[in-house]
Write a protein that holds these residues in place. Structure first.
Motif, mmCIF file in Angstrom:
data_model
loop_
_atom_site.group_PDB
_atom_site.id
_atom_site.type_symbol
_atom_site.label_atom_id
_atom_site.label_comp_id
_atom_site.label_asym_id
_atom_site.label_seq_id
_atom_site.Cartn_x
_atom_site.Cartn_y
_atom_site.Cartn_z
ATOM 1 N N THR A 94 1.032 -1.190 -0.158
ATOM 2 C CA THR A 94 -0.103 -0.005 -0.091
ATOM 3 C C THR A 94 0.899 1.223 -0.035
ATOM 4 O O THR A 94 2.001 1.342 0.287
ATOM 5 C CB THR A 94 -0.976 -0.012 1.231
ATOM 6 O OG1 THR A 94 -0.193 0.237 2.279
ATOM 7 C CG2 THR A 94 -1.612 -1.273 1.342
ATOM 8 N N SER A 95 0.293 2.445 -0.401
ATOM 9 C CA SER A 95 1.073 3.732 -0.227
ATOM 10 C C SER A 95 1.583 3.799 0.992
ATOM 11 O O SER A 95 2.665 4.697 1.109
ATOM 12 C CB SER A 95 0.105 4.736 -0.656
ATOM 13 O OG SER A 95 -1.040 4.943 0.141
ATOM 14 N N LYS A 96 1.029 3.456 2.271
ATOM 15 C CA LYS A 96 1.690 3.654 3.578
ATOM 16 C C LYS A 96 3.044 2.948 3.910
ATOM 17 O O LYS A 96 3.710 3.120 4.805
ATOM 18 C CB LYS A 96 0.698 3.287 4.617
ATOM 19 C CG LYS A 96 -0.539 4.299 4.598
ATOM 20 C CD LYS A 96 -1.566 3.877 5.598
ATOM 21 C CE LYS A 96 -2.541 4.933 5.709
ATOM 22 N NZ LYS A 96 -3.665 4.608 6.674
ATOM 23 N N TYR A 115 8.695 -3.702 5.899
ATOM 24 C CA TYR A 115 7.744 -4.508 5.298
ATOM 25 C C TYR A 115 7.616 -5.821 4.757
ATOM 26 O O TYR A 115 7.064 -6.885 4.970
ATOM 27 C CB TYR A 115 6.744 -3.456 4.612
ATOM 28 C CG TYR A 115 6.105 -2.282 5.313
ATOM 29 C CD1 TYR A 115 4.895 -2.664 6.392
ATOM 30 C CD2 TYR A 115 6.609 -1.230 5.290
ATOM 31 C CE1 TYR A 115 4.452 -1.701 7.070
ATOM 32 C CE2 TYR A 115 5.838 -0.185 6.115
ATOM 33 C CZ TYR A 115 4.870 -0.502 6.880
ATOM 34 O OH TYR A 115 4.307 0.422 7.562
#
Length: 146
Positions: A43-45, A57
């Protein structure tokens, strides 16, 4: 209970308590005695300053696959050591897949290799995890007092 049924039930019990993996959107793709495959969408996060997936991540995905593989025998097992090598970046929006495979198991110690791949099947990272079994189980089994 068959080894496969035990692995599936252990994965279900572990995921029910694994807030980190669930909150990152990880999904169990496959589970077997000594093996697990999990996926996670970037995701963008999860992007770093280079607009690629932050290595933490990627490591978390690999570590979760490792955890599900080494806990597949319904014996509480934790990480003793992990080493990751990043090969290629994870891309924004991409589905990453981590496949953990048991390479050795002796007594309370295990060795697991994890391959993280991108949607185009390129290798994103490799990780080796060393596990240690501790006292307890993810779910009670008949005839077992541990």
């Amino acid at each position: 209970m068959t080894p496969q049924a035990r692995a599936a039930k252990a994965a279900e019990a572990l995921m029910a308590e694994d807030t980190a993996s669930r909150d990152l959107g990880m999904q169990i793709i496959d589970i077997a005695p000594g093996g697990a495959t999990l996926s996670m969408r970037v995701t963008s996060k999860m992007l770093n300053g280079h607009k690629i997936c932050h290595g933490g991540y990627i490591f978390t995905l690999a570590d979760s696959a490792f955890a599900f593989a080494c806990n597949s025998y319904n014996r509480l097992t934790v990480a003793q050591q992990n080493q990751i090598t990043y090969i290629a970046p994870g891309k924004a929006g991409e589905l990453l897949t981590a496949t953990a495979t048991e390479t050795a198991l002796a007594g309370r110690s295990g060795v697991y290799d994890v391959m993280v791949t991108g949607e185009d099947e390129r290798t994103v990272a490799t990780m080796r995890g060393l596990s240690r079994t501790i006292k307890g189980q993810l779910f009670p089994e008949d005839g077992d007092d541990s």
